[in-house]
Write a protein that holds these residues in place. Structure first.
Motif, PDB file in Angstrom:
ATOM      1  N   THR A  95       1.178  -1.226  -0.071  1.00 21.87           N
ATOM      2  CA  THR A  95       0.704  -0.161   0.154  1.00 21.87           C
ATOM      3  C   THR A  95       1.034   0.838   0.183  1.00 21.87           C
ATOM      4  O   THR A  95       2.041   1.425   0.514  1.00 21.87           O
ATOM      5  CB  THR A  95      -0.862   0.202   1.229  1.00 21.87           C
ATOM      6  N   ILE A  96       0.178   2.087  -0.748  1.00 17.14           N
ATOM      7  CA  ILE A  96       0.991   3.475  -0.844  1.00 17.14           C
ATOM      8  C   ILE A  96      -0.616   4.164  -0.456  1.00 17.14           C
ATOM      9  O   ILE A  96      -1.393   4.507  -1.306  1.00 17.14           O
ATOM     10  CB  ILE A  96       1.265   3.707  -1.942  1.00 17.14           C
ATOM     11  N   ASP A  97      -0.045   5.360   0.097  1.00 18.47           N
ATOM     12  CA  ASP A  97      -0.729   6.606   1.311  1.00 18.47           C
ATOM     13  C   ASP A  97      -0.166   7.843   0.054  1.00 18.47           C
ATOM     14  O   ASP A  97       0.360   8.352   0.630  1.00 18.47           O
ATOM     15  CB  ASP A  97      -0.494   6.027   2.432  1.00 18.47           C
ATOM     16  N   SER A  99      -0.286  11.832  -0.143  1.00 17.84           N
ATOM     17  CA  SER A  99      -1.022  12.558   1.293  1.00 17.84           C
ATOM     18  C   SER A  99      -0.259  14.050   0.351  1.00 17.84           C
ATOM     19  O   SER A  99       0.846  14.403  -0.487  1.00 17.84           O
ATOM     20  CB  SER A  99       0.341  11.924   2.456  1.00 17.84           C
ATOM     21  N   SER A 100      -0.737  14.850   1.308  1.00 10.75           N
ATOM     22  CA  SER A 100      -0.661  16.173   0.882  1.00 10.75           C
ATOM     23  C   SER A 100       0.462  16.819   1.904  1.00 10.75           C
ATOM     24  O   SER A 100       1.546  18.023   1.328  1.00 10.75           O
ATOM     25  CB  SER A 100      -1.792  17.315   0.876  1.00 10.75           C
ATOM     26  N   ASN A 101       1.433  15.915   2.377  1.00 16.78           N
ATOM     27  CA  ASN A 101       2.577  16.710   4.046  1.00 16.78           C
ATOM     28  C   ASN A 101       3.291  15.500   3.116  1.00 16.78           C
ATOM     29  O   ASN A 101       3.723  14.534   3.194  1.00 16.78           O
ATOM     30  CB  ASN A 101       2.096  15.678   4.646  1.00 16.78           C
ATOM     31  N   PRO A 102       4.461  16.592   2.347  1.00 14.06           N
ATOM     32  CA  PRO A 102       5.618  15.367   1.865  1.00 14.06           C
ATOM     33  C   PRO A 102       6.756  15.191   2.350  1.00 14.06           C
ATOM     34  O   PRO A 102       7.315  13.492   2.306  1.00 14.06           O
ATOM     35  CB  PRO A 102       6.186  16.439   1.339  1.00 14.06           C
ATOM     36  N   ASP A 103       6.850  15.329   3.622  1.00  9.10           N
ATOM     37  CA  ASP A 103       7.601  14.453   4.756  1.00  9.10           C
ATOM     38  C   ASP A 103       7.230  12.287   4.817  1.00  9.10           C
ATOM     39  O   ASP A 103       8.110  11.930   4.707  1.00  9.10           O
ATOM     40  CB  ASP A 103       7.401  15.386   6.183  1.00  9.10           C
ATOM     41  N   PHE A 104       5.297  12.962   4.777  1.00 11.58           N
ATOM     42  CA  PHE A 104       5.041  11.725   4.434  1.00 11.58           C
ATOM     43  C   PHE A 104       5.169  10.449   3.728  1.00 11.58           C
ATOM     44  O   PHE A 104       5.183   9.448   3.918  1.00 11.58           O
ATOM     45  CB  PHE A 104       3.488  11.850   5.718  1.00 11.58           C
ATOM     46  N   MET A 105       5.364  11.735   2.777  1.00 12.12           N
ATOM     47  CA  MET A 105       5.181  10.909   1.358  1.00 12.12           C
ATOM     48  C   MET A 105       6.696  10.503   1.019  1.00 12.12           C
ATOM     49  O   MET A 105       7.112   9.269   0.762  1.00 12.12           O
ATOM     50  CB  MET A 105       5.206  11.668   0.069  1.00 12.12           C
ATOM     51  N   LYS A 106       7.652  11.693   1.582  1.00  8.52           N
ATOM     52  CA  LYS A 106       9.306  10.329   1.549  1.00  8.52           C
ATOM     53  C   LYS A 106       9.495  10.057   2.808  1.00  8.52           C
ATOM     54  O   LYS A 106      10.432   9.092   2.362  1.00  8.52           O
ATOM     55  CB  LYS A 106      10.248  12.352   1.651  1.00  8.52           C
ATOM     56  N   LEU A 109       8.053   6.688   0.564  1.00  9.76           N
ATOM     57  CA  LEU A 109       9.040   6.294  -1.121  1.00  9.76           C
ATOM     58  C   LEU A 109      10.783   6.397  -0.717  1.00  9.76           C
ATOM     59  O   LEU A 109      11.232   4.756  -0.748  1.00  9.76           O
ATOM     60  CB  LEU A 109       9.631   7.826  -1.460  1.00  9.76           C
ATOM     61  N   ARG A 110      11.108   6.511   1.023  1.00  9.31           N
ATOM     62  CA  ARG A 110      12.367   5.614   1.724  1.00  9.31           C
ATOM     63  C   ARG A 110      12.341   4.216   1.563  1.00  9.31           C
ATOM     64  O   ARG A 110      13.170   3.307   1.347  1.00  9.31           O
ATOM     65  CB  ARG A 110      12.838   6.163   2.527  1.00  9.31           C
ATOM     66  N   LYS A 111      11.394   3.867   1.731  1.00 12.44           N
ATOM     67  CA  LYS A 111      11.076   2.610   2.335  1.00 12.44           C
ATOM     68  C   LYS A 111      11.388   1.287   1.463  1.00 12.44           C
ATOM     69  O   LYS A 111      11.239   0.552   0.678  1.00 12.44           O
ATOM     70  CB  LYS A 111      10.019   1.804   2.969  1.00 12.44           C
ATOM     71  N   ILE A 112      10.781   2.085  -0.285  1.00 10.39           N
ATOM     72  CA  ILE A 112      10.598   1.314  -1.842  1.00 10.39           C
ATOM     73  C   ILE A 112      11.268   2.312  -2.647  1.00 10.39           C
ATOM     74  O   ILE A 112      11.464   1.594  -3.736  1.00 10.39           O
ATOM     75  CB  ILE A 112       8.613   1.322  -1.665  1.00 10.39           C
ATOM     76  N   ASP A 113      11.414   3.237  -2.735  1.00  8.85           N
ATOM     77  CA  ASP A 113      11.947   3.969  -3.813  1.00  8.85           C
ATOM     78  C   ASP A 113      12.814   5.211  -3.624  1.00  8.85           C
ATOM     79  O   ASP A 113      12.642   6.360  -3.342  1.00  8.85           O
ATOM     80  CB  ASP A 113      10.930   4.536  -4.178  1.00  8.85           C
TER      81      ASP A 113
END
Length: 491
Positions: A95-97, A99-106, A109-113
């Protein structure tokens, strides 16, 4: 000056408000009982569903319509921001959620890309540039002839919005993980098109969701249409529901009057068609009366995708569901190849909107699941599944993914592309008019003003600037500004 508007979708209501604000005598006719077009409320046994749209961006566009009528947008439309707004779920359980929170997105991403995580800010800046270029040069203007495309500034902007690159290739420049690319590629479906064919220009949608945010209106997104109706009435617009315009009467190079389903003729100084003009104009004008839009030309246009929809009210609340939840097919490329062949996919991507996750009061008895699967508009498969068969396939796929919806369905309705075509007078049931699967259709949608008649204009998803509720509202505003001589020049 008397303006007749054919169709009471968001575009027609928007045009009505902006014209009435300047003292226009506006008469709007809608064939359905409700106003708002595809923004249709579905209420059954205590369950409320927004038929569409479910994802709201650019709230300022809607607020400005209400501001014209002196209404308080914050009171009329209580927009709720959903920070972590869309769960993207894949066949392997990942799952990838979004979000408009860039820190949450990064962090995700650090875990998969990890490489993508380090370039995520750069990606956000690029999609923001695409949006601002589009907003400056495309979104706030009308197109009335081919000459409108000859502006040097427009040509320069065109070169900067990546018209020759596909959305898929654009996203692959920033992301390596196939699931992340697949999730972003879904933005092409917001314009009813394939991410492998539509231009990267539309990657600007990522800016709207990942930078500016996703919103929901408390009480249901259909409150937007209700508030537009309130604004129109306050400004004196004459609104007529359950009244279909059946025919245009032509006098030289003008539409002189319209014939209603009641048999009445209404004279008009100007006429605006808010609807899918590929379906509407052939119903309103004979082929001889529309020389610039002959049947042959209409048949040559590639329609956007349609949808197969289930509205399912559950007898419980399922914790695994999110407000916006997408279960992706195992082969996204093949899914779009199948759709473009005019066939249903038997491994479809399933989108579920459950607004009760954010707003329990709209469905107090259990979750209200709006389930949408992309479907072909131009149906070419004579062996297409029945509505019951395809509904069962969707429920089976959901069950396999851990979503036992079918065991909890209390009330239910299904809608096929033919239902959409009939109810909304949509070309082949296409949700967004012409597709953006070719560069010509993506950037040269049908004009906002008729080539054949001086006083005939068009707004809505089938014309410029395109599909999606904010774009449709802007199309109505742009047409009104064109009529009023208020469109700003683009330098």
């Amino acid at each position: 000056m008397k303006t007749v508007i054919v169709g009471g979708g968001l575009g027609g209501l928007s045009a009505a408000v902006y014209l009435a604000k300047e003292g226009g005598d506006v008469h709007l006719f809608e064939k359905n009982e409700h106003f708002g077009g595809k923004m249709m409320p579905v209420d059954q046994d205590g369950y409320h569903f927004d038929f569409g749209p479910n994802t709201i961006t650019m709230p300022h566009v809607f607020k400005d319509v209400l501001f014209q009528a002196g209404l308080n947008p914050n009171e009329e439309l209580p927009f709720l921001s959903i920070e972590n707004h869309t769960r993207n779920q894949f066949s392997d359980g990942t799952t990838i959620d979004f979000s408009s929170n860039p820190d949450f997105m990064k962090e995700q991403l650090r875990k998969i890309d990890p490489t993508a995580a380090s370039h995520y800010d750069e990606f956000l800046e690029e999609v923001e540039k695409l949006y601002h270029l589009s907003n400056r040069y495309f979104l706030n203007r009308t197109f009335s002839s081919w000459r409108d495309y000859l502006s040097p500034s427009l040509a320069r902007a065109m070169r900067k919005v990546r018209p020759l690159q596909s959305m898929d290739r654009f996203f692959k420049h920033y992301f390596n993980h196939p699931h992340m690319v697949q999730a972003l590629n879904r933005y092409a479906t917001y314009i009813g098109s394939s991410p492998y064919a539509s231009p990267a220009t539309f990657a600007m949608i990522a800016h709207l969701e990942l930078n500016e945010g996703v919103y929901y209106v408390k009480g249901g997104n259909t409150k937007i249409a209700d508030s537009f109706v309130k604004a129109a009435k306050k400004l004196g617009v004459h609104l007529h529901s359950s009244t279909e315009v059946e025919k245009f009467n032509v006098k030289s190079d003008r539409i002189s009057s319209v014939k209603l389903s009641t048999g009445e003729f209404v004279e008009a100084d100007r006429v605006i068609v808010n609807g899918d003009l590929l379906e509407s104009l052939p119903a309103l004008l004979t082929e001889e009366e529309r020389p610039s839009l002959k049947d042959k030309k209409i048949c040559s246009i590639d329609p956007s995708t349609s949808a197969f929809v289930i509205t399912a009210g559950l007898d419980t609340r399922l914790n695994m569901l999110n407000h916006h939840h997408v279960l992706f097919s195992s082969n996204y490329y093949e899914e779009f190849r199948t759709l473009r062949r005019g066939q249903y996919s038997f491994d479809p991507t399933i989108y579920i909107s459950t607004s009760s996750k954010t707003d329990p009061e709209v469905s107090p008895r259990g979750d209200n699941c709006f389930i949408l699967v992309n479907a072909p508009a131009d149906q070419k498969d004579n062996d297409a599944p029945s509505a019951t068969t395809y509904r069962d396939l969707i429920y089976d796929k959901l069950y396999e993914a851990g979503f036992p919806l079918s065991s909890h369905v209390k009330i239910e309705q299904t809608y096929t592309p033919r239902d959409i075509q009939y109810r909304f007078r949509a070309f082949h049931g296409a949700i967004y008019g012409p597709s953006s699967n070719s560069k010509l259709q993506a950037f040269r949608r049908p004009f906002n003003q008729s080539v054949d008649y001086k006083n005939l204009y068009f707004c809505g998803g089938s014309t410029h600037p395109g599909g999606g509720s904010p774009m449709v509202v802007l199309s109505g505003k742009n047409v009104a500004d064109k009529i009023l001589g208020k469109l700003r020049s683009i330098e």
